[in-house]
Motif scaffolding. Structure first.
Motif, PDB file in Angstrom:
ATOM      1  N   HIS A  69      -1.141   8.412  -0.434  1.00 21.74           N
ATOM      2  CA  HIS A  69      -0.906   9.584  -1.269  1.00 21.74           C
ATOM      3  C   HIS A  69      -1.400  10.853  -0.567  1.00 21.74           C
ATOM      4  O   HIS A  69      -2.150  10.787   0.409  1.00 21.74           O
ATOM      5  CB  HIS A  69      -1.608   9.428  -2.623  1.00 21.74           C
ATOM      6  CG  HIS A  69      -1.002   8.380  -3.495  1.00 21.74           C
ATOM      7  ND1 HIS A  69      -1.183   7.037  -3.279  1.00 21.74           N
ATOM      8  CD2 HIS A  69      -0.196   8.491  -4.593  1.00 21.74           C
ATOM      9  CE1 HIS A  69      -0.533   6.347  -4.205  1.00 21.74           C
ATOM     10  NE2 HIS A  69       0.069   7.190  -5.003  1.00 21.74           N
TER      11      HIS A  69
ATOM     12  N   SER B 188       4.829   4.503   2.136  1.00 25.19           N
ATOM     13  CA  SER B 188       4.585   3.207   1.507  1.00 25.19           C
ATOM     14  C   SER B 188       4.966   2.095   2.470  1.00 25.19           C
ATOM     15  O   SER B 188       5.798   2.285   3.360  1.00 25.19           O
ATOM     16  CB  SER B 188       5.373   3.074   0.198  1.00 25.19           C
ATOM     17  OG  SER B 188       6.764   3.160   0.447  1.00 25.19           O
TER      18      SER B 188
ATOM     19  N   ASP C 127      -5.023  11.292   0.094  1.00 26.77           N
ATOM     20  CA  ASP C 127      -5.630  10.405   1.084  1.00 26.77           C
ATOM     21  C   ASP C 127      -5.679  11.048   2.468  1.00 26.77           C
ATOM     22  O   ASP C 127      -6.345  10.536   3.364  1.00 26.77           O
ATOM     23  CB  ASP C 127      -4.834   9.096   1.183  1.00 26.77           C
ATOM     24  CG  ASP C 127      -4.858   8.308  -0.119  1.00 26.77           C
ATOM     25  OD1 ASP C 127      -5.864   8.398  -0.835  1.00 26.77           O
ATOM     26  OD2 ASP C 127      -3.858   7.612  -0.416  1.00 26.77           O
TER      27      ASP C 127
ATOM     28  N   VAL D  51       3.209  10.408  -3.397  1.00 25.46           N
ATOM     29  CA  VAL D  51       3.199   9.412  -2.337  1.00 25.46           C
ATOM     30  C   VAL D  51       3.819  10.024  -1.083  1.00 25.46           C
ATOM     31  O   VAL D  51       4.864  10.675  -1.151  1.00 25.46           O
ATOM     32  CB  VAL D  51       3.995   8.157  -2.752  1.00 25.46           C
ATOM     33  CG1 VAL D  51       4.120   7.179  -1.586  1.00 25.46           C
ATOM     34  CG2 VAL D  51       3.325   7.472  -3.944  1.00 25.46           C
TER      35      VAL D  51
ATOM     36  N   TYR E  91       0.833  -1.211   0.000  1.00 27.84           N
ATOM     37  CA  TYR E  91       0.000   0.000   0.000  1.00 27.84           C
ATOM     38  C   TYR E  91       0.864   1.257   0.000  1.00 27.84           C
ATOM     39  O   TYR E  91       1.912   1.316   0.646  1.00 27.84           O
ATOM     40  CB  TYR E  91      -0.896  -0.008   1.231  1.00 27.84           C
ATOM     41  CG  TYR E  91      -1.658   1.287   1.463  1.00 27.84           C
ATOM     42  CD1 TYR E  91      -2.800   1.581   0.731  1.00 27.84           C
ATOM     43  CD2 TYR E  91      -1.218   2.206   2.421  1.00 27.84           C
ATOM     44  CE1 TYR E  91      -3.503   2.758   0.959  1.00 27.84           C
ATOM     45  CE2 TYR E  91      -1.912   3.383   2.648  1.00 27.84           C
ATOM     46  CZ  TYR E  91      -3.053   3.650   1.915  1.00 27.84           C
ATOM     47  OH  TYR E  91      -3.733   4.816   2.127  1.00 27.84           O
ATOM     48  N   SER E  92       0.408   2.249  -0.720  1.00 29.68           N
ATOM     49  CA  SER E  92       1.055   3.562  -0.723  1.00 29.68           C
ATOM     50  C   SER E  92       0.022   4.621  -0.365  1.00 29.68           C
ATOM     51  O   SER E  92      -1.051   4.667  -0.972  1.00 29.68           O
ATOM     52  CB  SER E  92       1.668   3.878  -2.089  1.00 29.68           C
ATOM     53  OG  SER E  92       2.749   3.010  -2.371  1.00 29.68           O
TER      54      SER E  92
ATOM     55  N   ASN F  59      -0.412  14.059  -7.240  1.00 30.41           N
ATOM     56  CA  ASN F  59      -0.820  13.370  -6.017  1.00 30.41           C
ATOM     57  C   ASN F  59       0.343  12.525  -5.500  1.00 30.41           C
ATOM     58  O   ASN F  59       0.343  11.303  -5.610  1.00 30.41           O
ATOM     59  CB  ASN F  59      -2.046  12.500  -6.298  1.00 30.41           C
ATOM     60  CG  ASN F  59      -2.668  11.936  -5.037  1.00 30.41           C
ATOM     61  OD1 ASN F  59      -2.501  12.479  -3.945  1.00 30.41           O
ATOM     62  ND2 ASN F  59      -3.391  10.833  -5.173  1.00 30.41           N
TER      63      ASN F  59
END
Length: 209
Positions: free
Chosen positions: A157, A182, A160, A179, A154-155, A177
């Motif tokens: 961003h 991670s 989020d 990251v 999962y990353s 957007n």
């Protein structure tokens, strides 16, 4: 956070050096509309304040000659190898105008995530702060990034991140957007010794007749 400063009447390299020798740090407060104001601060008090995260991302109440004004820390210069603050820049803020500032990211819940609990994943913090814009009164001290439900690979961003009311992310030029964190499984690479141990041994040469 309150910061006490004093008016400064002299400027220049020599004057700043003499000021530092007395345990003071030269600084400047820049307008919104007013002229820049030259001030000085007690170095030790300033140095300890700068070790606090909030000092870099909060609206500061700067008191000079008994008058208080709201400012942001905009820039500072440190000595190349000594724990010495050489100069500080503050910027006045207007309560009715939006500001552009970096705020810290706090990553929470990683130890509860399936990626860490079940997959022994390692969390990589790609970004530790992010650019936002808001009115001074809405400035958060930090933003939280919740990783508690993150799966392996999962990353997280920028988009989020849950933003408080009145706070917006500043558009990044390089990435729309980016990251911010991670979760990846650590590489199970063999050490050089293990690799050497797995390799078949070389035959020794026979002595010459």
């Amino acid at each position: 956070m309150k910061v006490v400063a004093f008016e400064r009447s002299v400027q220049g390299t020599g004057a700043s050096r003499r000021l530092r020798n007395t345990g003071k740090t030269p600084a400047v407060v820049y307008g919104v509309t007013a002229e820049p104001q030259m001030i000085e601060l007690d170095h030790n008090a300033l140095f300890h304040s700068m070790r606090k995260e909030a000092f870099h991302s909060s609206i500061l109440d700067l008191e000079v000659a008994g008058k208080s004004q709201q400012v942001l820390l905009r820039d500072f210069q440190m000595h190349p190898f000594k724990p010495l603050v050489l100069h500080v820049d503050f910027q006045r803020v207007d309560a009715t105008k939006k500001i552009h500032v970096k705020v810290p990211l706090h990553f929470i819940g990683a130890d509860l995530s399936p990626a860490v609990k079940l997959g022994s994943a390692i969390v990589s913090h790609v970004m530790t702060e992010i650019d936002i814009t808001c009115l001074p009164g809405a400035l958060p001290k930090f933003l939280e990034v919740d990783l508690s439900k993150a799966e392996l690979g999962y990353s997280a961003h920028a988009k989020d991140i849950k933003l408080p009311n009145g706070v917006s992310l500043v558009q990044h030029v390089e990435q729309e957007n980016p990251v911010v964190a991670s979760l990846k499984q650590p590489n199970a690479e063999k050490s050089a010794e293990d690799a050497a141990g797995d390799a078949p041994g070389a035959a020794s040469a026979a002595p010459a007749a």
